[in-house]
Motif scaffolding. Structure first.
Motif, PDB file in Angstrom:
ATOM      1  N   GLY A   1      42.839  48.773  37.237  1.00  0.00           N
ATOM      2  CA  GLY A   1      43.429  50.091  37.371  1.00  0.00           C
ATOM      3  C   GLY A   1      42.858  51.064  36.366  1.00  0.00           C
ATOM      4  N   LYS A   2      43.357  52.277  36.430  1.00  0.00           N
ATOM      5  CA  LYS A   2      42.937  53.344  35.532  1.00  0.00           C
ATOM      6  C   LYS A   2      43.877  53.412  34.327  1.00  0.00           C
ATOM      7  N   ALA A   3      43.398  54.015  33.257  1.00  0.00           N
ATOM      8  CA  ALA A   3      44.246  54.225  32.092  1.00  0.00           C
ATOM      9  C   ALA A   3      45.509  54.977  32.506  1.00  0.00           C
ATOM     10  N   GLY A   4      46.651  54.451  32.091  1.00  0.00           N
ATOM     11  CA  GLY A   4      47.942  55.030  32.470  1.00  0.00           C
ATOM     12  C   GLY A   4      48.633  54.288  33.586  1.00  0.00           C
ATOM     13  N   ASP A   5      47.894  53.450  34.327  1.00  0.00           N
ATOM     14  CA  ASP A   5      48.515  52.611  35.347  1.00  0.00           C
ATOM     15  C   ASP A   5      49.183  51.414  34.674  1.00  0.00           C
ATOM     16  N   ALA A   6      50.049  50.740  35.417  1.00  0.00           N
ATOM     17  CA  ALA A   6      50.708  49.548  34.880  1.00  0.00           C
ATOM     18  C   ALA A   6      50.827  48.487  35.957  1.00  0.00           C
ATOM     19  N   CYS A   7      50.746  47.244  35.524  1.00  0.00           N
ATOM     20  CA  CYS A   7      51.079  46.118  36.394  1.00  0.00           C
ATOM     21  C   CYS A   7      52.510  45.712  36.076  1.00  0.00           C
ATOM     22  N   LEU A   8      53.381  45.791  37.077  1.00  0.00           N
ATOM     23  CA  LEU A   8      54.752  45.320  36.947  1.00  0.00           C
ATOM     24  C   LEU A   8      54.787  43.891  37.465  1.00  0.00           C
ATOM     25  N   MET A   9      55.121  42.957  36.599  1.00  0.00           N
ATOM     26  CA  MET A   9      54.911  41.540  36.895  1.00  0.00           C
ATOM     27  C   MET A   9      56.199  40.740  36.749  1.00  0.00           C
ATOM     28  N   HIS A  10      56.511  39.957  37.772  1.00  0.00           N
ATOM     29  CA  HIS A  10      57.668  39.071  37.732  1.00  0.00           C
ATOM     30  C   HIS A  10      57.463  38.025  36.639  1.00  0.00           C
ATOM     31  N   THR A  11      58.532  37.683  35.943  1.00  0.00           N
ATOM     32  CA  THR A  11      58.444  36.804  34.792  1.00  0.00           C
ATOM     33  C   THR A  11      57.942  35.400  35.105  1.00  0.00           C
ATOM     34  N   ARG A  12      58.036  34.981  36.388  1.00  0.00           N
ATOM     35  CA  ARG A  12      57.602  33.622  36.744  1.00  0.00           C
ATOM     36  C   ARG A  12      56.192  33.569  37.313  1.00  0.00           C
ATOM     37  N   VAL A  13      55.528  34.708  37.411  1.00  0.00           N
ATOM     38  CA  VAL A  13      54.165  34.716  37.945  1.00  0.00           C
ATOM     39  C   VAL A  13      53.202  34.081  36.949  1.00  0.00           C
ATOM     40  N   VAL A  14      52.334  33.215  37.439  1.00  0.00           N
ATOM     41  CA  VAL A  14      51.292  32.613  36.598  1.00  0.00           C
ATOM     42  C   VAL A  14      50.166  33.622  36.416  1.00  0.00           C
ATOM     43  N   HIS A  15      49.708  33.786  35.174  1.00  0.00           N
ATOM     44  CA  HIS A  15      48.665  34.768  34.897  1.00  0.00           C
ATOM     45  C   HIS A  15      47.891  34.381  33.639  1.00  0.00           C
ATOM     46  N   GLY A  16      46.745  35.002  33.467  1.00  0.00           N
ATOM     47  CA  GLY A  16      45.902  34.810  32.289  1.00  0.00           C
ATOM     48  C   GLY A  16      44.819  35.867  32.307  1.00  0.00           C
ATOM     49  N   SER A  17      43.850  35.746  31.412  1.00  0.00           N
ATOM     50  CA  SER A  17      42.724  36.689  31.414  1.00  0.00           C
ATOM     51  C   SER A  17      41.582  36.113  30.601  1.00  0.00           C
ATOM     52  N   ALA A  18      40.384  36.572  30.913  1.00  0.00           N
ATOM     53  CA  ALA A  18      39.165  36.087  30.268  1.00  0.00           C
ATOM     54  C   ALA A  18      38.802  36.974  29.077  1.00  0.00           C
ATOM     55  N   PRO A  19      37.872  36.516  28.223  1.00  0.00           N
ATOM     56  CA  PRO A  19      37.401  37.367  27.112  1.00  0.00           C
ATOM     57  C   PRO A  19      36.751  38.646  27.613  1.00  0.00           C
ATOM     58  N   ASN A  20      36.609  39.596  26.712  1.00  0.00           N
ATOM     59  CA  ASN A  20      35.947  40.862  27.017  1.00  0.00           C
ATOM     60  C   ASN A  20      34.497  40.779  26.526  1.00  0.00           C
ATOM     61  N   ASN A  21      33.594  40.592  27.451  1.00  0.00           N
ATOM     62  CA  ASN A  21      32.177  40.486  27.097  1.00  0.00           C
ATOM     63  C   ASN A  21      31.431  41.798  27.280  1.00  0.00           C
ATOM     64  N   SER A  22      32.175  42.862  27.532  1.00  0.00           N
ATOM     65  CA  SER A  22      31.554  44.159  27.812  1.00  0.00           C
ATOM     66  C   SER A  22      31.540  45.025  26.552  1.00  0.00           C
ATOM     67  N   ASP A  23      31.012  46.222  26.697  1.00  0.00           N
ATOM     68  CA  ASP A  23      31.030  47.208  25.619  1.00  0.00           C
ATOM     69  C   ASP A  23      32.213  48.158  25.741  1.00  0.00           C
ATOM     70  N   LYS A  24      33.127  47.866  26.686  1.00  0.00           N
ATOM     71  CA  LYS A  24      34.327  48.683  26.889  1.00  0.00           C
ATOM     72  C   LYS A  24      35.532  47.933  26.354  1.00  0.00           C
ATOM     73  N   ARG A  25      36.438  48.630  25.694  1.00  0.00           N
ATOM     74  CA  ARG A  25      37.632  47.947  25.216  1.00  0.00           C
ATOM     75  C   ARG A  25      38.631  47.805  26.364  1.00  0.00           C
ATOM     76  N   ARG A  26      39.587  46.887  26.186  1.00  0.00           N
ATOM     77  CA  ARG A  26      40.667  46.709  27.152  1.00  0.00           C
ATOM     78  C   ARG A  26      41.946  46.474  26.375  1.00  0.00           C
ATOM     79  N   VAL A  27      42.818  47.467  26.392  1.00  0.00           N
ATOM     80  CA  VAL A  27      44.064  47.407  25.635  1.00  0.00           C
ATOM     81  C   VAL A  27      45.241  47.522  26.604  1.00  0.00           C
ATOM     82  N   LEU A  28      46.186  46.589  26.487  1.00  0.00           N
ATOM     83  CA  LEU A  28      47.405  46.614  27.284  1.00  0.00           C
ATOM     84  C   LEU A  28      48.601  46.805  26.371  1.00  0.00           C
ATOM     85  N   SER A  29      49.422  47.796  26.678  1.00  0.00           N
ATOM     86  CA  SER A  29      50.700  47.978  26.000  1.00  0.00           C
ATOM     87  C   SER A  29      51.767  47.340  26.880  1.00  0.00           C
TER      88      SER A  29
END
Length: 288
Positions: A201-229
Motif C-alpha cells: 500500500g501507500k504511505a497512510g494506508d493500513a492493514c487491519l488484521m484479525h488477531t488470529r491471522v498468521v503473518h510474517g515478513s522478510a528483511p528489507n534488502n532495498s534502499d527504501k525504508r519500511r516503517v509500520l506504526s
C-alpha cells in the motif's frame, strides 16, 4: 464513520480472509507528523550504541538491531510510541483507522498497545510467522491489529505477508522444545508461506488484521525504508488473559463507544506466552 463506509464485499473479505487494506487510514497531517517524529527518533538513535529510553515497566523504549552504527542506524522498534509522540496519540484517538476498527469489532472498543516496527534500508530484520493472539490472548478474539504504513510498502522493502483465512484455523503454538520461540514451527511456516500474500500500500494506508491471522515478513534488502506504526485494539468486552507485553498508560482505555463492564468469552486452549526478557519480541525470535 459507520459500517456503511465499508462495502458489503469489503466486510465479507475481512470475514473470509482475516485482513483488510484501509486506504488513507490517517490523514495527511497525521502522516506527516508521524513520519517527522520517527525521523527524529532515528536521528537520536545515532547517538546511542545500545537500546535506550524507558517505558513504564522500566524496559528500553527504543530497540536497535545488531549492527547499528551512527552511520547506518538500525532502529527497529519503538515501544509504546503513543506515550512518546503526540502524532501517534492523535492517530490512536482520532483517525479513520480507529473508526474503521469500531466498524469491525465495535461499537465499544478499547486500546491495548502500540509499537513501531521499522525496517530501515538494507537491514536484516525479519518477522517469523506467528499469530498475535498467541502473544496476547484475550477472552474472545475480537482483537484487531492495525498496521499503518508510514512509507510506500511493497515486496521489495519487506512488506507484511499474510495467510488468508488462517484466522479460522487452529491456534499454532509458539513453544517448541520447551522454549518460547515467538514463531510457529519451521515446518508449518514453510507450508503456510506458500499460501501467504503480500499486503502492499501507500504511505497512510493500513492493514487491519484479525488477531488470529498468521503473518510474517522478510528483511528489507532495498534502499527504501519500511516503517509500520502498529496499534492493537480490542472489543471492550475482550479481557486480556496474560500481561500486556508492552504496558502503557493508555491500556484498557475505551476509545470508541462506552464501557460496559461485561466479559465475553469463547472456548480455546493454548499455552500461555512468555513475556520478552529484553526490549522486544525480535530478541525472542532471534534466540529461537
Amino acid at each position: 464513520m459507520s459500517s456503511s463506509s465499508f462495502s458489503c464485499s469489503a466486510l465479507d473479505a475481512f470475514e473470509r480472509d482475516g485482513f483488510l487494506l484501509l486506504k488513507n487510514a490517517v490523514d495527511s497531517d497525521q502522516l506527516a507528523a508521524m513520519r517527522a517524529q520517527f525521523d527524529d527518533w532515528v536521528e537520536e538513535s545515532r547517538t546511542h550504541s545500545s537500546n535506550f529510553g524507558e517505558t513504564i515497566n522500566g524496559k528500553p523504549r527504543f530497540d536497535l538491531e545488531p549492527g547499528h552504527t551512527a552511520d547506518h542506524p538500525r532502529l527497529r522498534r519503538v515501544n509504546a510510541p503513543v506515550e512518546a509522540g503526540s502524532a501517534y496519540r492523535s492517530a490512536m484517538e482520532d483517525s479513520r483507522m480507529t473508526d474503521a476498527v469500531a466498524d469491525l469489532i465495535g461499537p465499544n472498543v478499547k486500546f491495548h498497545h502500540s509499537k513501531i516496527n521499522s525496517k530501515l534500508p538494507r537491514t536484516n530484520t525479519e518477522v517469523k510467522y506467528h499469530q498475535d493472539f498467541t502473544y496476547t490472548p484475550h477472552s474472545n478474539a475480537d482483537v484487531v491489529t492495525s498496521l499503518v504504513m508510514l512509507d510506500d510498502t511493497d515486496a521489495e522493502n519487506g512488506c507484511l505477508m499474510v495467510v488468508p483465512g488462517s484466522h479460522k484455523g487452529p491456534l499454532l503454538s509458539l513453544w517448541h522444545g520447551g522454549k518460547f520461540t515467538g514463531a510457529v514451527d519451521p515446518e508449518i511456516e514453510a507450508e503456510l508461506a506458500k499460501k501467504a500474500v503480500p499486503v502492499m500500500g501507500k504511505a497512510g494506508d493500513a492493514c487491519l488484521m484479525h488477531t488470529r491471522v498468521v503473518h510474517g515478513s522478510a528483511p528489507n534488502n532495498s534502499d527504501k525504508r519500511r516503517v509500520l506504526s502498529i496499534f492493537v485494539f480490542t472489543a471492550e468486552d475482550a479481557i486480556p488473559l496474560s500481561p500486556n507485553p508492552m504496558p502503557n498508560v493508555d491500556q484498557g482505555r475505551v476509545v470508541r463507544g462506552q464501557p460496559t463492564g461485561r466479559i465475553r468469552s469463547v472456548a480455546f486452549d493454548l499455552q500461555a506466552p512468555e513475556l520478552p526478557q529484553g526490549t522486544s519480541f525480535f530478541e525472542q525470535q532471534e534466540d529461537a
